[in-house]
Design a protein around this motif. Structure first.
Motif, short mmCIF file in Angstrom:
data_model
loop_
_atom_site.label_atom_id
_atom_site.label_comp_id
_atom_site.label_asym_id
_atom_site.label_seq_id
_atom_site.Cartn_x
_atom_site.Cartn_y
_atom_site.Cartn_z
N HIS A 3 3.92 5.87 7.78
CA HIS A 3 4.40 5.03 6.71
C HIS A 3 5.83 4.60 7.00
O HIS A 3 6.56 5.25 7.74
CB HIS A 3 4.28 5.70 5.34
CG HIS A 3 5.03 7.00 5.22
ND1 HIS A 3 4.37 8.20 5.29
CD2 HIS A 3 6.35 7.28 5.05
CE1 HIS A 3 5.24 9.18 5.15
NE2 HIS A 3 6.46 8.65 5.01
N THR A 5 9.56 3.03 5.33
CA THR A 5 10.36 2.80 4.13
C THR A 5 11.51 1.89 4.48
O THR A 5 11.94 1.80 5.63
CB THR A 5 10.91 4.13 3.58
OG1 THR A 5 11.64 4.78 4.61
CG2 THR A 5 9.78 5.03 3.11
N LEU A 22 9.27 10.46 -0.76
CA LEU A 22 9.03 9.14 -1.35
C LEU A 22 9.39 9.09 -2.84
O LEU A 22 9.22 8.06 -3.47
CB LEU A 22 7.56 8.73 -1.17
CG LEU A 22 7.07 8.65 0.27
CD1 LEU A 22 5.63 8.17 0.30
CD2 LEU A 22 7.96 7.73 1.10
N GLU A 23 9.87 10.18 -3.35
CA GLU A 23 10.17 10.21 -4.78
C GLU A 23 11.29 9.24 -5.12
O GLU A 23 12.34 9.21 -4.47
CB GLU A 23 10.57 11.63 -5.20
CG GLU A 23 10.79 11.77 -6.71
CD GLU A 23 11.13 13.20 -7.08
OE1 GLU A 23 11.63 13.40 -8.20
OE2 GLU A 23 10.89 14.10 -6.25
N ASP A 26 10.71 2.59 -4.71
CA ASP A 26 9.85 1.51 -5.20
C ASP A 26 8.65 1.37 -4.27
O ASP A 26 8.81 1.21 -3.05
CB ASP A 26 10.67 0.21 -5.24
CG ASP A 26 9.90 -0.92 -5.91
OD1 ASP A 26 8.65 -0.94 -5.82
OD2 ASP A 26 10.55 -1.80 -6.50
N GLU A 27 7.44 1.42 -4.81
CA GLU A 27 6.24 1.36 -3.98
C GLU A 27 6.14 0.07 -3.18
O GLU A 27 5.44 0.01 -2.16
CB GLU A 27 4.99 1.52 -4.85
CG GLU A 27 4.85 2.90 -5.44
CD GLU A 27 3.54 3.04 -6.20
OE1 GLU A 27 2.77 2.05 -6.24
OE2 GLU A 27 3.28 4.13 -6.74
N SER A 28 6.81 -0.99 -3.60
CA SER A 28 6.76 -2.26 -2.85
C SER A 28 7.45 -2.13 -1.49
O SER A 28 7.28 -2.98 -0.63
CB SER A 28 7.40 -3.38 -3.66
OG SER A 28 8.78 -3.12 -3.87
N VAL A 30 7.00 0.52 0.49
CA VAL A 30 6.26 1.50 1.27
C VAL A 30 4.88 0.94 1.61
O VAL A 30 4.19 0.40 0.75
CB VAL A 30 6.09 2.82 0.48
CG1 VAL A 30 5.33 3.85 1.33
CG2 VAL A 30 7.45 3.36 0.05
N ASP A 32 1.34 1.59 4.54
CA ASP A 32 0.72 2.37 5.61
C ASP A 32 0.37 1.45 6.78
O ASP A 32 0.09 0.26 6.59
CB ASP A 32 -0.55 3.05 5.11
CG ASP A 32 -0.26 4.10 4.05
OD1 ASP A 32 0.79 4.75 4.16
OD2 ASP A 32 -1.09 4.25 3.13
#
Length: 301
Positions: A3, A5, A22-23, A26-28, A30, A32
């Motif tokens: 992954h 970042t 990953l805490e 923003d998921e945008s 990250v 795979d």
């Protein structure tokens, strides 16, 4: 699986002892992705599918077996046959991360010194016109495809003929892609005693009478479709048609001519009929090339 970042977050920020890497991210930022080998083995190359323009890829809808992954690898398997102007090789394409995706294709490669001087070239190219507006646009834009069209290579002629015949529903190999002087297409096979092998040329087989009759009906339908579309194979014979079980498949199409635009278009059609009818008679089916020619011409206009 790895992954990635966004680089704006420093490592010490992402990895404090008391929190997930990953805490708080923003998921945008990250996603795979799969990693592929940095080096390939002997006889291997990366697939160029993603690098090719739309007109250099096969027509849609594409068969399910076509591998379009940007991470696919092409592996050379050896020579299938040699010819005067081109050689045909077997190439396996597979995405290493997709088990079971491997497919073997036929790669026809025109020789650099010969693909512009096809035998009897003048007779075949006379009256040939640019019928596809997309080719004209490509020439105007001077795109990669336009440059290949302008070169007048026989590889381009066969590619265009294969695409057109496939779109007409004719029994020809599916054209996968063209890259310079190499055409990749469907490998036509037969299964004998559980083993997959290249389909033999019609000239090499002695099928049962019922199969011979079936072949003739398929030939008549295919020639009729071509004539109605205004095209003629121009060099049709039992040596460039394949016997794929009960199915007849037409190959070797670089010299396709315009039935009306070429002054010898009808002569080529009659010769195609004569070449094929001679084989059918040798296998016990009483057919006449002049009768077949007359039937085709009745549906041509």
């Amino acid at each position: 699986m790895s992954h990635f970042t966004h680089p704006q977050f420093p490592e010490d920020f992402l990895r404090p002892d008391d929190r997930s890497p990953l805490e708080g991210i923003d998921e945008s930022f990250v996603f795979d992705f799969d990693t592929y080998a940095d080096e390939l083995g002997p006889g291997q190359r990366w697939s160029r599918w993603e690098d090719l323009e739309a007109l250099m890829r096969g027509p849609e809808p594409r068969p399910d077996w076509v591998v379009v992954s940007s991470g696919a690898v092409d592996t050379e398997l050896g020579v299938l046959k040699t010819g005067k102007e081109a050689d045909v090789f077997l190439v396996e394409r597979e995405d290493p991360h997709t088990p079971g995706s491997a497919v073997i294709m036929a790669a026809k490669r025109y020789r650099d010194t010969d693909h512009r001087t096809f035998h009897r070239a003048a007779a075949y190219t006379e009256g040939r016109s640019m019928k596809r507006s997309r080719d004209e646009r490509a020439l105007t834009r001077k795109s990669t495809w336009g440059k290949q069209v302008a070169a007048g290579e026989w590889a381009i002629s066969e590619w265009n003929a294969l695409r057109r015949c496939w779109e007409l529903g004719l029994p020809v190999p599916y054209p996968v892609q063209i890259d310079e002087t190499e055409l990749m297409m469907e490998w036509i096979t037969v299964t004998v005693d559980g083993e997959v092998d290249t389909a033999p040329r019609v000239a090499q087989v002695r099928p049962d009478p019922a199969v011979v009759e079936g072949y003739y009906e398929q030939l008549r339908d295919a020639l009729g479709t071509m004539v109605q579309a205004g095209i003629v194979h121009g060099d049709l014979s039992p040596y460039n048609t394949l016997a794929a079980g009960d199915r007849l498949v037409i190959i070797d199409l670089p010299q396709v001519v315009d039935l009306v635009g070429n002054p010898r278009g009808m002569d080529f059609l009659l010769r195609d009929c004569a070449n094929m009818c001679a084989w059918f008679r040798s296998r016990g089916l009483q057919v006449d090339e002049h009768e077949l020619f007359g039937e085709l011409m009745a549906h041509a206009f």
